[in-house]
Design an enzyme around this catalytic site. Structure first.
Site, PDB file in Angstrom:
ATOM      1  N   GLU A 406       0.813  -1.228   0.000  1.00 33.13           N
ATOM      2  CA  GLU A 406       0.000   0.000   0.000  1.00 33.13           C
ATOM      3  C   GLU A 406       0.843   1.273   0.000  1.00 33.13           C
ATOM      4  O   GLU A 406       0.495   2.269   0.630  1.00 33.13           O
ATOM      5  CB  GLU A 406      -0.951   0.023   1.217  1.00 33.13           C
ATOM      6  CG  GLU A 406      -1.727  -1.256   1.454  1.00 33.13           C
ATOM      7  CD  GLU A 406      -2.789  -1.523   0.414  1.00 33.13           C
ATOM      8  OE1 GLU A 406      -2.894  -0.755  -0.563  1.00 33.13           O
ATOM      9  OE2 GLU A 406      -3.519  -2.524   0.551  1.00 33.13           O
ATOM     10  N   GLY A 407       1.958   1.236  -0.709  1.00 33.79           N
ATOM     11  CA  GLY A 407       2.887   2.369  -0.695  1.00 33.79           C
ATOM     12  C   GLY A 407       3.893   2.176   0.417  1.00 33.79           C
ATOM     13  O   GLY A 407       3.519   1.937   1.568  1.00 33.79           O
TER      14      GLY A 407
END
Length: 596
Positions: A406-407
């Site tokens: 997610e980043g």
């Protein structure tokens, strides 16, 4: 600083306002139905997942799909899906609770999260009525499983640079997709893929709903991973994959926006899952420390072990406080937007987008708390902790991906500051007025007025001062570095850490204050101690990050003045942290599990 109304609070506003404890939600407030949903999830893990962890990690053919089917039968996959599509239609914080509990489920948690989150929500929030009617009911029951195809070999953090192409067929009925995606969770068994591609020479991605049955989809074998071994992770190739034009999701070139908004949800849900995983590790560690005998005593009687147990619990308590606070803010924003006439799907996205700053903070803090917990869990087990046959092995390996999912945490730290500054530039968040006030305060004589000795007065003063320290450093950095600040990643990450500690420490304080008002001070000794332990950590961390940032860009008299200010704003009366940790650990040891 003014006190805000919870219905109107904006994302990132925590740094410039004070929130009343009455306006936050705490997990102790979940109602009977929500607790029953959580218990259903616990029972499912105990009956279906934990006995089969080795089989799951071996990727036994069909096992993960059967587990998803069983979860679907219990309604676990449909908690946040509207009732009109066969789901329960529960609010955001309820879906967070499910992510929290299932987070202890190792690879199964990853499969479920990818399916219910990034696999399902793009259709639910961006799909046409026809797309929703076709896909959501089957995704909600688990009849169809979903995957999300964004990452490519040369586009990780820079998602919009993907090379996968879509071209309209000669008859205008299909988009023909060609390209390669990698690290695709659930890729091996998914029936439906959310695929991002650029049409012709478009600058931005477009999203498509692609069914496996469309053909033209091939895959590499399962990836060999450090952890989450039971999660299907494949490279997916699209070779002249023909997708009906009606399966474009949202508008042309709106794919990057979809990806960003869905990632906001993924980030805060990841933090929730990390909380659940952390609690399970603490349970195991406490239990082992009570059983393991060394030098004729249980190791739980030793101060070094108690230190670890208390620190593990404290970090989890603080992040959990912040997670459900943000979840309620998202729910409140959604309710206000719908009451104002906004479409429910758009309101879901807008409400989460409003708190993208908090989602980024929580993704970082949740994953790093879990990493701390599993690392100390291994240490408590000692030599057995390094054994692949002991329970910490899987937890330790599975945790590591969360700082990349997610980043990456680095990207999320940079985003935290970037988003706040962009909102300030748009006039959505007034950072300049309080930053200017703090700068003026540096030139004034400190107020040594009569001290407030009421409960939480000291803690609230510390939080106010930490906000001032963050505003001082951030304001000075913006003023000094101007347009070049975006290139100063170390300074931006210093500022992000300062703001993040402020948010999480304040959340822990507000939760504790609310609990004391609900239950009375004697019943909340453990929570009071954890809140104060965390506050000590926050003060030290804000001072360190602030010092590093100031030393990097300020000089001479300006630097000396702000260092004096930093010292003033990170002052704290002596607090016996050792004694507080002892008391927290004693409660954990007596309960033989995480008990907060």
């Amino acid at each position: 600083m003014e006190t805000t109304d919870k219905k109107t609070i904006k994302g990132g506003e925590f740094l410039i306002t004070e929130t009343a404890f009455q306006d936050v939600f705490i997990p102790e407030e979940f109602d009977e139905e929500q607790n029953m949903i959580a218990q259903t999830c616990r029972d499912f893990l105990a009956a279906e997942v934990y006995p089969n962890l080795d089989r799951i990690d071996a990727q036994e053919e069909g096992l993960m799909q059967s587990l998803m089917d069983k979860a679907g039968e219990l309604g676990i996959l449909g908690v946040s899906i509207p009732e009109e599509y066969g789901g329960f239609g529960k609010n955001f914080n309820t879906s967070m609770l499910v992510a929290d509990v299932i987070g202890a489920g190792h690879s199964f948690a990853v499969a479920l999260s990818a399916h219910t989150g990034i696999g399902t929500l793009p259709i639910l929030y961006y799909g046409t009525p026809e797309q929703k009617s076709k896909y959501i009911p089957k995704l909600g029951t688990g009849e169809w499983k979903a995957a999300y195809c964004l990452t490519e070999p040369n586009s990780g953090s820079d998602a919009n640079s993907g090379k996968t192409k879509a071209k309209l067929s000669a008859d205008g009925k299909h988009y023909v997709i060609n390209g390669q995606k990698m690290w695709i969770t659930n890729g091996g068994f998914a029936d439906v893929f959310i695929v991002f591609a650029k049409i012709d020479d478009d600058a931005n991605l477009t999203a498509f709903i692609v069914e496996r049955e469309f053909g033209g989809i091939t895959m590499n074998p399962e990836e060999h991973k450090m952890g989450i071994k039971g999660s299907s992770t494949r490279q997916v190739f699209f070779n002249d994959c023909q997708v009906p034009v009606e399966n474009m999701l949202s508008e042309r070139q709106n794919g990057f926006k979809i990806a960003v908004n869905i990632l906001n949800i993924g980030r805060i849900k990841l933090a929730a899952a990390a909380i659940g995983a952390s609690k399970a590790v603490i349970d195991t560690a406490v239990n082992y420390s009570n059983e393991r005998i060394q030098f004729d005593r249980q190791i739980s009687k030793y101060g070094a072990i108690r230190y670890k147990l208390a620190e593990m619990a404290t970090k989890v308590y603080a992040v959990e406080s912040a997670n459900y606070r943000a979840g309620q803010n998202i729910d409140d924003a959604y309710d206000a937007l719908v009451a104002g006439g906004m479409d429910a799907g758009k309101a879901k996205l807008k409400s989460t987008e409003q708190f993208a700053v908090e989602c980024a903070i929580l993704k970082v803090w949740g994953s790093e708390a879990l990493d701390y917990v599993v690392d100390e869990g291994v240490q408590i087990y000692g030599g057995m902790g390094f054994s692949a046959d002991a329970p910490m092995d899987r937890a330790y390996r599975d945790a590591r991906i969360n700082r990349i999912f997610e980043g990456t945490n680095e990207i999320n730290r940079l985003l935290t500051v970037d988003m706040m500054l962009k909102r300030a530039m748009k006039g959505e968040l007034d950072l300049m007025t309080p930053a200017t006030a703090v700068a003026a305060e540096l030139m004034s004589i400190p107020d040594f007025g009569e001290e407030d000795t009421t409960l939480f007065a000291a803690e609230k003063k510390i939080i106010r001062n930490l906000k001032k320290a963050t505003l001082m450093v951030a304001g000075a950095a913006v003023q000094k570095l101007m347009m070049s600040l975006s290139k100063e990643q170390e300074i931006l990450m210093n500022i992000a850490d300062m703001a993040s500690y402020v948010y999480v420490a304040e959340s822990a304080m507000l939760r504790t204050e609310k609990l004391v008002n609900m239950r009375g001070e004697p019943a909340c000794e453990g929570q009071l101690n954890m809140m104060r332990i965390y506050l000590v950590e926050a003060v030290d961390a804000v001072q360190k990050a602030g010092k590093e940032a100031l030393w990097a860009f300020a000089e001479g008299d300006e630097q000396r003045m702000m260092m004096v200010g930093l010292k003033r704003f990170t002052k704290m009366d002596a607090f016996n942290v050792k004694e507080a940790r002892q008391k927290v650990a004693q409660q954990l040891i007596a309960a033989n599990k995480y008990c907060y």
